[in-house]
Motif scaffolding. Structure first.
Motif, mmCIF file in Angstrom:
data_model
loop_
_atom_site.group_PDB
_atom_site.id
_atom_site.type_symbol
_atom_site.label_atom_id
_atom_site.label_comp_id
_atom_site.label_asym_id
_atom_site.label_seq_id
_atom_site.Cartn_x
_atom_site.Cartn_y
_atom_site.Cartn_z
ATOM 1 N N ASP A 8 0.817 -1.211 0.000
ATOM 2 C CA ASP A 8 0.000 0.000 0.000
ATOM 3 C C ASP A 8 0.857 1.271 0.000
ATOM 4 O O ASP A 8 0.713 2.133 0.865
ATOM 5 C CB ASP A 8 -0.981 -0.052 1.186
ATOM 6 C CG ASP A 8 -1.981 -1.197 1.032
ATOM 7 O OD1 ASP A 8 -3.011 -1.010 0.360
ATOM 8 O OD2 ASP A 8 -1.702 -2.309 1.536
ATOM 9 N N HIS A 10 0.725 3.457 -2.437
ATOM 10 C CA HIS A 10 -0.239 4.484 -2.845
ATOM 11 C C HIS A 10 0.406 5.753 -3.415
ATOM 12 O O HIS A 10 0.037 6.874 -3.046
ATOM 13 C CB HIS A 10 -1.191 4.818 -1.685
ATOM 14 C CG HIS A 10 -2.272 3.783 -1.502
ATOM 15 N ND1 HIS A 10 -3.234 3.522 -2.448
ATOM 16 C CD2 HIS A 10 -2.508 2.900 -0.492
ATOM 17 C CE1 HIS A 10 -4.028 2.547 -2.033
ATOM 18 N NE2 HIS A 10 -3.607 2.141 -0.855
ATOM 19 N N ASP A 34 -1.644 -2.137 -4.327
ATOM 20 C CA ASP A 34 -1.987 -0.728 -4.113
ATOM 21 C C ASP A 34 -0.721 0.126 -4.127
ATOM 22 O O ASP A 34 -0.472 0.941 -3.238
ATOM 23 C CB ASP A 34 -2.822 -0.514 -2.840
ATOM 24 C CG ASP A 34 -4.298 -0.821 -3.061
ATOM 25 O OD1 ASP A 34 -4.642 -1.346 -4.154
ATOM 26 O OD2 ASP A 34 -5.112 -0.540 -2.162
ATOM 27 N N HIS A 61 -6.690 -0.780 -6.142
ATOM 28 C CA HIS A 61 -6.453 0.533 -6.753
ATOM 29 C C HIS A 61 -5.659 0.410 -8.059
ATOM 30 O O HIS A 61 -5.930 1.142 -9.019
ATOM 31 C CB HIS A 61 -5.712 1.447 -5.775
ATOM 32 C CG HIS A 61 -6.573 1.961 -4.667
ATOM 33 N ND1 HIS A 61 -7.074 3.252 -4.630
ATOM 34 C CD2 HIS A 61 -7.046 1.352 -3.557
ATOM 35 C CE1 HIS A 61 -7.797 3.409 -3.527
ATOM 36 N NE2 HIS A 61 -7.808 2.273 -2.852
ATOM 37 N N HIS A 113 -2.926 -9.123 -2.299
ATOM 38 C CA HIS A 113 -3.243 -7.809 -1.751
ATOM 39 C C HIS A 113 -4.249 -7.935 -0.597
ATOM 40 O O HIS A 113 -3.976 -7.553 0.534
ATOM 41 C CB HIS A 113 -3.790 -6.889 -2.847
ATOM 42 C CG HIS A 113 -4.163 -5.531 -2.329
ATOM 43 N ND1 HIS A 113 -3.242 -4.703 -1.735
ATOM 44 C CD2 HIS A 113 -5.358 -4.873 -2.263
ATOM 45 C CE1 HIS A 113 -3.852 -3.582 -1.338
ATOM 46 N NE2 HIS A 113 -5.127 -3.664 -1.640
ATOM 47 N N HIS A 146 -3.807 -4.286 2.214
ATOM 48 C CA HIS A 146 -5.184 -3.843 2.006
ATOM 49 C C HIS A 146 -5.802 -3.140 3.223
ATOM 50 O O HIS A 146 -6.545 -2.185 3.060
ATOM 51 C CB HIS A 146 -6.042 -5.037 1.574
ATOM 52 C CG HIS A 146 -7.357 -4.717 0.938
ATOM 53 N ND1 HIS A 146 -7.567 -3.638 0.103
ATOM 54 C CD2 HIS A 146 -8.556 -5.368 0.998
ATOM 55 C CE1 HIS A 146 -8.832 -3.649 -0.316
ATOM 56 N NE2 HIS A 146 -9.451 -4.679 0.221
ATOM 57 N N HIS A 148 -4.008 -1.732 5.664
ATOM 58 C CA HIS A 148 -3.075 -0.665 6.089
ATOM 59 C C HIS A 148 -2.749 -0.743 7.581
ATOM 60 O O HIS A 148 -2.385 0.270 8.185
ATOM 61 C CB HIS A 148 -3.627 0.729 5.755
ATOM 62 C CG HIS A 148 -3.844 0.995 4.299
ATOM 63 N ND1 HIS A 148 -3.804 2.268 3.754
ATOM 64 C CD2 HIS A 148 -4.104 0.167 3.249
ATOM 65 C CE1 HIS A 148 -4.038 2.206 2.453
ATOM 66 N NE2 HIS A 148 -4.229 0.943 2.123
#
Ligand code: ZN
Length: 244
Positions: A8, A10, A34, A61, A113, A146, A148
């Motif tokens: 993640d 991001h 992600d 994402h 994920h 996923h 976090h």
């Protein structure tokens, strides 16, 4: 074998760079999806992962940014960020994400994920959900992201125990089968804004595995400034200050 476990990210390059500088020598880098979404630098983050030789999987994402996952399942802020990301990604990033598997299996490791049962969407947020997922992978260890939130779920004597990943903690996993979440590099949600990742030490056969949950301070202001400059939803920038 020593493995850096990242998830993640991001599109938060300052957070990824801080983690990269903090990394001890490792044999492999695994990334649990992600990689893009929410953040302002998807192309730069993917280039950095390529340079690190990261072994990655597809997140929700990532899939939505390349049109492989339905973006209507996202909340409004996340969807706006996906729409921005879909416009912003270059050919290299698109090709990279298009080639990612939903499940990666190598030796003692499986990586997904969300969860091994539903790699794109399921959140493993409880001992019960974790327990139901152990029959959906056959390696000793399964890495997931996923949520976090850093945590390990160990299967011991027919039960599953949750071990929260507190900053700096080194957890002996023994030989127990384990579901491991390193937390989020680019948008932590456990109340701590520092970038989260994990170092996993695995030993083949009957020897013991261990994991260290690590946190690194990064330039949150810089990420927030870049997010505002490109017009991403302000709430997504603000939450980085609080780790929520
Ligand atoms: Zn995520």
């Amino acid at each position: 074998m020593r493995i850096a476990v990242l998830s993640d990210i991001h599109a938060n390059l300052p957070a990824l760079e801080a983690v990269a500088s903090d990394l001890p020598p490792v044999d492999q880098v695994w990334v649990l999806g992600d990689t893009v979404g929410y953040g302002p630098q998807p192309n730069e983050v993917i280039t950095a992962l390529q340079a690190m030789g990261a072994r990655s999987v597809l997140g929700n994402h990532d899939g939505a940014a390349i049109g492989a996952v339905d973006a209507n399942q996202f909340n409004p802020d996340a969807r706006r960020a996906i729409e921005w990301t879909a416009e912003a990604i270059d050919a290299n990033a698109r090709a990279y994400m298009s080639a990612l598997p939903e499940v990666r299996r190598d030796g003692d490791l499986t990586a997904v994920h969300g969860s091994p049962r539903d790699p794109i969407w399921e959140y493993i947020t409880s001992v019960g959900i974790a327990a139901a997922n152990f029959e959906h992978f056959d390696s000793r260890l399964c890495l997931f992201g996923h949520t976090h939130v850093p945590i390990a779920y160990r299967a011991v004597d027919g039960a599953v125990e949750a071990i929260p990943g507190m900053p700096g903690d080194r957890v002996q996993l023994g030989t127990a089968r384990t579901l491991l979440n390193p937390g989020s590099v680019g948008q932590p949600r456990d109340g701590l804004p520092d970038a989260a990742y994990a170092i996993l030490d695995t030993a083949p056969g009957a020897s013991a595995d261990s994991v260290e949950f690590r946190r690194v301070r990064y330039d949150i202001d810089r990420t927030q400034r870049l997010m505002r400059e490109v017009g991403l939803p302000p709430r997504l920038a603000e939450r980085l200050s609080f780790g929520r």
